[in-house]
Design a protein around this motif. Sequence first.
Motif, PDB file in Angstrom:
ATOM      1  N   THR A  69       0.825  -1.212   0.000  1.00 46.65           N
ATOM      2  CA  THR A  69       0.000   0.000   0.000  1.00 46.65           C
ATOM      3  C   THR A  69       0.853   1.253   0.000  1.00 46.65           C
ATOM      4  O   THR A  69       0.469   2.275  -0.583  1.00 46.65           O
ATOM      5  CB  THR A  69      -0.952   0.006   1.212  1.00 46.65           C
ATOM      6  OG1 THR A  69      -1.508  -1.294   1.388  1.00 46.65           O
ATOM      7  CG2 THR A  69      -2.075   0.993   1.011  1.00 46.65           C
ATOM      8  N   ILE A  72       1.548   2.158  -3.507  1.00 46.87           N
ATOM      9  CA  ILE A  72       0.392   2.789  -4.156  1.00 46.87           C
ATOM     10  C   ILE A  72       0.325   4.268  -3.783  1.00 46.87           C
ATOM     11  O   ILE A  72       0.123   5.138  -4.647  1.00 46.87           O
ATOM     12  CB  ILE A  72      -0.912   2.076  -3.753  1.00 46.87           C
ATOM     13  CG1 ILE A  72      -0.948   0.653  -4.299  1.00 46.87           C
ATOM     14  CG2 ILE A  72      -2.131   2.860  -4.257  1.00 46.87           C
ATOM     15  CD1 ILE A  72      -2.153  -0.151  -3.853  1.00 46.87           C
ATOM     16  N   ASN A  76       0.759   7.295  -6.417  1.00 46.42           N
ATOM     17  CA  ASN A  76      -0.332   8.266  -6.564  1.00 46.42           C
ATOM     18  C   ASN A  76       0.171   9.693  -6.415  1.00 46.42           C
ATOM     19  O   ASN A  76      -0.342  10.621  -7.051  1.00 46.42           O
ATOM     20  CB  ASN A  76      -1.425   8.005  -5.524  1.00 46.42           C
ATOM     21  CG  ASN A  76      -2.277   6.800  -5.860  1.00 46.42           C
ATOM     22  OD1 ASN A  76      -2.289   6.335  -6.988  1.00 46.42           O
ATOM     23  ND2 ASN A  76      -3.001   6.295  -4.877  1.00 46.42           N
ATOM     24  N   HIS A  95      -3.746   5.905 -11.915  1.00 46.89           N
ATOM     25  CA  HIS A  95      -2.649   5.071 -11.400  1.00 46.89           C
ATOM     26  C   HIS A  95      -2.252   4.060 -12.469  1.00 46.89           C
ATOM     27  O   HIS A  95      -3.079   3.260 -12.921  1.00 46.89           O
ATOM     28  CB  HIS A  95      -3.099   4.341 -10.128  1.00 46.89           C
ATOM     29  CG  HIS A  95      -2.016   3.577  -9.449  1.00 46.89           C
ATOM     30  ND1 HIS A  95      -1.349   4.059  -8.344  1.00 46.89           N
ATOM     31  CD2 HIS A  95      -1.477   2.365  -9.709  1.00 46.89           C
ATOM     32  CE1 HIS A  95      -0.445   3.180  -7.961  1.00 46.89           C
ATOM     33  NE2 HIS A  95      -0.507   2.137  -8.781  1.00 46.89           N
ATOM     34  N   TRP A 103      -3.345  -5.830  -9.169  1.00 44.48           N
ATOM     35  CA  TRP A 103      -2.435  -4.753  -8.777  1.00 44.48           C
ATOM     36  C   TRP A 103      -1.061  -5.331  -8.431  1.00 44.48           C
ATOM     37  O   TRP A 103      -0.962  -6.302  -7.681  1.00 44.48           O
ATOM     38  CB  TRP A 103      -2.999  -4.008  -7.570  1.00 44.48           C
ATOM     39  CG  TRP A 103      -4.198  -3.167  -7.887  1.00 44.48           C
ATOM     40  CD1 TRP A 103      -5.478  -3.597  -8.079  1.00 44.48           C
ATOM     41  CD2 TRP A 103      -4.225  -1.753  -8.062  1.00 44.48           C
ATOM     42  NE1 TRP A 103      -6.306  -2.544  -8.354  1.00 44.48           N
ATOM     43  CE2 TRP A 103      -5.564  -1.390  -8.345  1.00 44.48           C
ATOM     44  CE3 TRP A 103      -3.261  -0.746  -7.994  1.00 44.48           C
ATOM     45  CZ2 TRP A 103      -5.961  -0.074  -8.574  1.00 44.48           C
ATOM     46  CZ3 TRP A 103      -3.655   0.562  -8.221  1.00 44.48           C
ATOM     47  CH2 TRP A 103      -4.992   0.895  -8.509  1.00 44.48           C
ATOM     48  N   HIS A 125      -5.164   2.634 -14.442  1.00 44.83           N
ATOM     49  CA  HIS A 125      -6.248   2.305 -13.517  1.00 44.83           C
ATOM     50  C   HIS A 125      -6.726   3.586 -12.834  1.00 44.83           C
ATOM     51  O   HIS A 125      -6.087   4.625 -12.907  1.00 44.83           O
ATOM     52  CB  HIS A 125      -5.765   1.327 -12.442  1.00 44.83           C
ATOM     53  CG  HIS A 125      -5.371  -0.013 -12.973  1.00 44.83           C
ATOM     54  ND1 HIS A 125      -6.271  -1.053 -13.129  1.00 44.83           N
ATOM     55  CD2 HIS A 125      -4.169  -0.500 -13.394  1.00 44.83           C
ATOM     56  CE1 HIS A 125      -5.654  -2.113 -13.608  1.00 44.83           C
ATOM     57  NE2 HIS A 125      -4.366  -1.809 -13.783  1.00 44.83           N
ATOM     58  N   TYR A 127      -8.539   4.993  -8.957  1.00 44.79           N
ATOM     59  CA  TYR A 127      -8.813   4.644  -7.562  1.00 44.79           C
ATOM     60  C   TYR A 127      -9.723   5.723  -6.977  1.00 44.79           C
ATOM     61  O   TYR A 127      -9.416   6.343  -5.957  1.00 44.79           O
ATOM     62  CB  TYR A 127      -7.499   4.574  -6.780  1.00 44.79           C
ATOM     63  CG  TYR A 127      -7.375   3.346  -5.881  1.00 44.79           C
ATOM     64  CD1 TYR A 127      -8.487   2.795  -5.262  1.00 44.79           C
ATOM     65  CD2 TYR A 127      -6.136   2.762  -5.651  1.00 44.79           C
ATOM     66  CE1 TYR A 127      -8.370   1.691  -4.443  1.00 44.79           C
ATOM     67  CE2 TYR A 127      -6.008   1.650  -4.828  1.00 44.79           C
ATOM     68  CZ  TYR A 127      -7.130   1.126  -4.234  1.00 44.79           C
ATOM     69  OH  TYR A 127      -7.016   0.023  -3.419  1.00 44.79           O
ATOM     70  N   ARG A 129     -12.715   5.781  -5.580  1.00 47.84           N
ATOM     71  CA  ARG A 129     -13.665   5.651  -4.465  1.00 47.84           C
ATOM     72  C   ARG A 129     -13.082   6.080  -3.116  1.00 47.84           C
ATOM     73  O   ARG A 129     -13.808   6.153  -2.130  1.00 47.84           O
ATOM     74  CB  ARG A 129     -14.199   4.236  -4.385  1.00 47.84           C
ATOM     75  CG  ARG A 129     -13.191   3.159  -4.047  1.00 47.84           C
ATOM     76  CD  ARG A 129     -13.868   1.796  -3.940  1.00 47.84           C
ATOM     77  NE  ARG A 129     -12.921   0.730  -3.671  1.00 47.84           N
ATOM     78  CZ  ARG A 129     -12.319   0.009  -4.598  1.00 47.84           C
ATOM     79  NH1 ARG A 129     -12.545   0.270  -5.880  1.00 47.84           N
ATOM     80  NH2 ARG A 129     -11.474  -0.944  -4.269  1.00 47.84           N
ATOM     81  N   TYR A 130     -11.778   6.344  -3.048  1.00 44.65           N
ATOM     82  CA  TYR A 130     -11.161   6.876  -1.827  1.00 44.65           C
ATOM     83  C   TYR A 130     -10.865   8.360  -2.014  1.00 44.65           C
ATOM     84  O   TYR A 130     -10.652   8.840  -3.127  1.00 44.65           O
ATOM     85  CB  TYR A 130      -9.852   6.147  -1.502  1.00 44.65           C
ATOM     86  CG  TYR A 130     -10.008   4.700  -1.117  1.00 44.65           C
ATOM     87  CD1 TYR A 130     -10.329   4.336   0.191  1.00 44.65           C
ATOM     88  CD2 TYR A 130      -9.834   3.681  -2.046  1.00 44.65           C
ATOM     89  CE1 TYR A 130     -10.468   3.006   0.554  1.00 44.65           C
ATOM     90  CE2 TYR A 130      -9.972   2.354  -1.703  1.00 44.65           C
ATOM     91  CZ  TYR A 130     -10.296   2.015  -0.400  1.00 44.65           C
ATOM     92  OH  TYR A 130     -10.439   0.703  -0.046  1.00 44.65           O
ATOM     93  N   HIS A 132      -8.067   9.763  -0.658  1.00 44.63           N
ATOM     94  CA  HIS A 132      -6.605   9.864  -0.777  1.00 44.63           C
ATOM     95  C   HIS A 132      -6.098  11.177  -0.172  1.00 44.63           C
ATOM     96  O   HIS A 132      -5.210  11.834  -0.721  1.00 44.63           O
ATOM     97  CB  HIS A 132      -6.166   9.757  -2.236  1.00 44.63           C
ATOM     98  CG  HIS A 132      -6.562   8.475  -2.897  1.00 44.63           C
ATOM     99  ND1 HIS A 132      -5.836   7.305  -2.779  1.00 44.63           N
ATOM    100  CD2 HIS A 132      -7.633   8.166  -3.685  1.00 44.63           C
ATOM    101  CE1 HIS A 132      -6.434   6.341  -3.469  1.00 44.63           C
ATOM    102  NE2 HIS A 132      -7.534   6.831  -4.012  1.00 44.63           N
ATOM    103  N   THR A 302     -18.450   6.425  -9.834  1.00 37.51           N
ATOM    104  CA  THR A 302     -17.858   6.061  -8.548  1.00 37.51           C
ATOM    105  C   THR A 302     -18.888   5.493  -7.586  1.00 37.51           C
ATOM    106  O   THR A 302     -18.580   4.587  -6.809  1.00 37.51           O
ATOM    107  CB  THR A 302     -17.177   7.290  -7.906  1.00 37.51           C
ATOM    108  OG1 THR A 302     -16.285   7.866  -8.857  1.00 37.51           O
ATOM    109  CG2 THR A 302     -16.412   6.900  -6.663  1.00 37.51           C
ATOM    110  N   SER A 309     -18.166  -2.377  -4.368  1.00 39.10           N
ATOM    111  CA  SER A 309     -17.019  -2.629  -3.490  1.00 39.10           C
ATOM    112  C   SER A 309     -17.478  -2.929  -2.071  1.00 39.10           C
ATOM    113  O   SER A 309     -16.959  -3.833  -1.411  1.00 39.10           O
ATOM    114  CB  SER A 309     -16.079  -1.413  -3.489  1.00 39.10           C
ATOM    115  OG  SER A 309     -14.999  -1.609  -2.616  1.00 39.10           O
TER     116      SER A 309
END
Length: 428
Positions: A69, A72, A76, A95, A103, A125, A127, A129-130, A132, A302, A309
Amino acid sequence: MAKKIRNFAAILAISAVVGTMLLILVFLLPVGPMRRNVEKSVGDMLKTGDEIPEDAFSKYLWKNRETYTDAIMVQNAIERLPDKNAYEHAMWMYHYDLEEDVWTPEDSLKAFCESHENVNNMYLHIYARYWHGYLLYLKPLLLLFSWKHVVWLELAVQIALMIWVLITAIRKQNAGVAAVTLGSFLFMKPVLVLISLTMSVCWILTLLAVEYMLLHHDGLHEKGQYPEFFLIVGILTSYFDFLTYPITTLGIPLCCYFLLENDRAWNNIKKLIGFCASWGIGYAGMWAAKWVIADLTLHTGTIKDAIWSIIGRTEAIGGRPRMNGGFYVIGLNLHEYPVYMGIAAGILAAVAVGLMVMIIVMGRWKNVYAQLLPVVVTAAIPFAWIIAVQHHSALHARFTFRILSVAAAAAITFIVLIVKQAKSSQKS
């Protein structure tokens, strides 16, 4: 109640707007210097299989660090597509990865740094839904320092915060708060938390929350602002954390509240329910705000992705009945502890149970059940979380096990409360 609802809605709305604006601002920073700084230490931070250290301590860190992680997060921070603006980056969170369907963050980050922006052999890709939110500090830090130096800086910050909590608790004549906070940290594999960008987020938020409670408890209590406090803690957890062990930012501050405010049983239970609801509204509400903002402005899809998810993260593991699967996943998380920590947990539980039995035998149950009941409920929170989110807790047991530190915090809280009551009884 109407006033609280208005306050909650206003705080959530302001948080979502400010959070979005801050992300846009950090994506305006130049990524060239960040990439060069990451390249300086990417080889040291992501050891390959033939580079296993020889000494025992370094080998332990090499085998257990959560580089998956961390890689990642770092990639990012240094990603920037020339045909996309800062707002699109903040919402989509692009990403590049070497694989299309899975991943491979460590290998992808190395390839990304070595290719010098040549991503022809990589897959794009998202990301989205977060939030960050960690990029608010990670991007500026990588602008100035290498990845390795950022980790050292974050380690120094954590140590400084722990010392601050300890000193403040002693000055406020409530060393029990420090004992609960720092004692529960021992059940998180603390060395690995200290040297991980990902794993330190919830711990730093927990320390800041406890420190704020120590400094401002009387004001928060008298003005009835604790619901807003836990709401904001939930919001910050949702914004900065990468879904690691978020419940600690609720459970450990709850334990500290019971030490700071000795209310009667039902009063504490009502507050426990209210504070948990406040934290949950902040956590889920802030997360949902990202989905809504991204979907309304860029039609990212999303919301649909996030719902699927959630369904996947919360489904029962391996086709088992939910409770059966939940207990199985609890076992997986407990298995992450080394033997000596299992012994320590057993001793802690034995002391707590022994004190409870002694109290019952001595006929003092009526005097302490008011303190025991909310603590027991708090201890159950991480187990309820694992059962509810068991697929995620099984897939990522190597770091989700840290939420069990809340149960340790609750046990320590009970012991501290009993010792404090015994001392007050002797004085009277």
